[in-house]
Design an enzyme around this catalytic site. Structure first.
Site, PDB file in Angstrom:
ATOM      1  N   ALA A  69      28.192 -13.492   1.066  1.00  0.00           N
ATOM      2  CA  ALA A  69      28.735 -12.874   2.278  1.00  0.00           C
ATOM      3  C   ALA A  69      30.083 -13.501   2.610  1.00  0.00           C
ATOM      4  O   ALA A  69      30.369 -14.638   2.232  1.00  0.00           O
ATOM      5  CB  ALA A  69      27.766 -13.053   3.445  1.00  0.00           C
ATOM      6  N   ASP A  70      30.871 -12.740   3.349  1.00  0.00           N
ATOM      7  CA  ASP A  70      32.131 -13.259   3.874  1.00  0.00           C
ATOM      8  C   ASP A  70      32.394 -12.599   5.222  1.00  0.00           C
ATOM      9  O   ASP A  70      32.211 -11.387   5.367  1.00  0.00           O
ATOM     10  CB  ASP A  70      33.292 -12.967   2.920  1.00  0.00           C
ATOM     11  CG  ASP A  70      34.517 -13.770   3.316  1.00  0.00           C
ATOM     12  OD1 ASP A  70      34.495 -15.005   3.136  1.00  0.00           O
ATOM     13  OD2 ASP A  70      35.465 -13.178   3.847  1.00  0.00           O
ATOM     14  N   THR A  71      32.788 -13.412   6.185  1.00  0.00           N
ATOM     15  CA  THR A  71      33.024 -12.913   7.538  1.00  0.00           C
ATOM     16  C   THR A  71      34.506 -12.997   7.868  1.00  0.00           C
ATOM     17  O   THR A  71      35.153 -14.010   7.615  1.00  0.00           O
ATOM     18  CB  THR A  71      32.190 -13.717   8.567  1.00  0.00           C
ATOM     19  OG1 THR A  71      30.804 -13.586   8.231  1.00  0.00           O
ATOM     20  CG2 THR A  71      32.407 -13.210   9.980  1.00  0.00           C
ATOM     21  N   THR A 105      31.439  -8.555   8.497  1.00  0.00           N
ATOM     22  CA  THR A 105      30.812  -9.369   7.470  1.00  0.00           C
ATOM     23  C   THR A 105      30.521  -8.470   6.283  1.00  0.00           C
ATOM     24  O   THR A 105      29.799  -7.477   6.408  1.00  0.00           O
ATOM     25  CB  THR A 105      29.519 -10.043   7.961  1.00  0.00           C
ATOM     26  OG1 THR A 105      29.832 -10.904   9.059  1.00  0.00           O
ATOM     27  CG2 THR A 105      28.884 -10.882   6.854  1.00  0.00           C
ATOM     28  N   GLY A 106      31.135  -8.819   5.153  1.00  0.00           N
ATOM     29  CA  GLY A 106      30.865  -8.131   3.902  1.00  0.00           C
ATOM     30  C   GLY A 106      29.742  -8.862   3.191  1.00  0.00           C
ATOM     31  O   GLY A 106      29.670 -10.092   3.211  1.00  0.00           O
TER      32      GLY A 106
END
Length: 187
Positions: A69-71, A105-106
């Site tokens: 994840a990345d935010t 968030t991806g």
């Protein structure tokens, strides 16, 4: 038998959210370049970086699900990543103060050679913060590992956020509702 889950994140918040969901996982970390091409939207940036993190596991896992994840925090067309210094953190929070911003968030679930990519978006409404509140927060919590220089679950979020539209857990760093549904599909 359900596949095992690898969480490719050092974020204690993501780890805590998965534990609260009663999901068994192990943490495996890899260094990944988090740069991205120009011209992407905030949602595309979050998904792009989450995908890059998953690709680092491409040939190493067979029967496990890799969750990455990345935010991203965005305001007025500007991406606010992790602050580089105390001054940078204060500047970011001053920019967010009294305004609405977006948190994306991806997430990427890598399983059996397939990349399942998605994102969530939340709007966060900050009340006007005083410089004293901002500096006190930065000095006490040192939010240098957080996009936008804040954690919604920390004091600044508790005293400064008037409301959110969208998922609270997305703002924390993992849209648990969407993650749960996607994991159910894979298992």
């Amino acid at each position: 038998m359900n596949p095992k889950i690898i969480l490719a994140s050092k974020s204690p918040r993501r780890q805590e959210l998965l534990k609260l969901m009663d999901i068994d996982f192990r943490v495996v970390l890899k260094e990944v370049d988090e740069s991205y091409p120009d011209g992407l939207t905030p949602a595309e940036i979050a998904v792009y970086i989450a995908s890059k993190k998953a690709e680092a596991f491409d040939e190493e896992v067979n029967d496990e699900i890799v969750l990455t994840a990345d935010t991203i925090v965005a305001i007025d067309g500007l991406i606010l990543g992790k602050p580089e210094s105390r001054e940078h953190a204060i500047e970011m929070l001053q920019r967010l103060s009294g305004k609405v911003h977006e948190v994306y968030t991806g997430v990427c679930l890598y399983y059996k050679g397939e990349y399942n990519k998605f994102y969530d978006r939340s709007e966060v409404f900050f009340r006007q913060l005083t410089d004293e509140e901002i500096m006190s927060y930065v000095d006490e919590y040192e939010p240098y590992d957080k996009a936008g220089s804040y954690g919604i679950q920390q004091r600044i979020g508790l005293i400064g956020i008037e409301r959110i539209n969208g998922s609270y857990t997305n703002v924390v760093g993992l849209p648990t509702e969407k993650v749960y549904q996607q994991l159910k599909r894979l298992q």
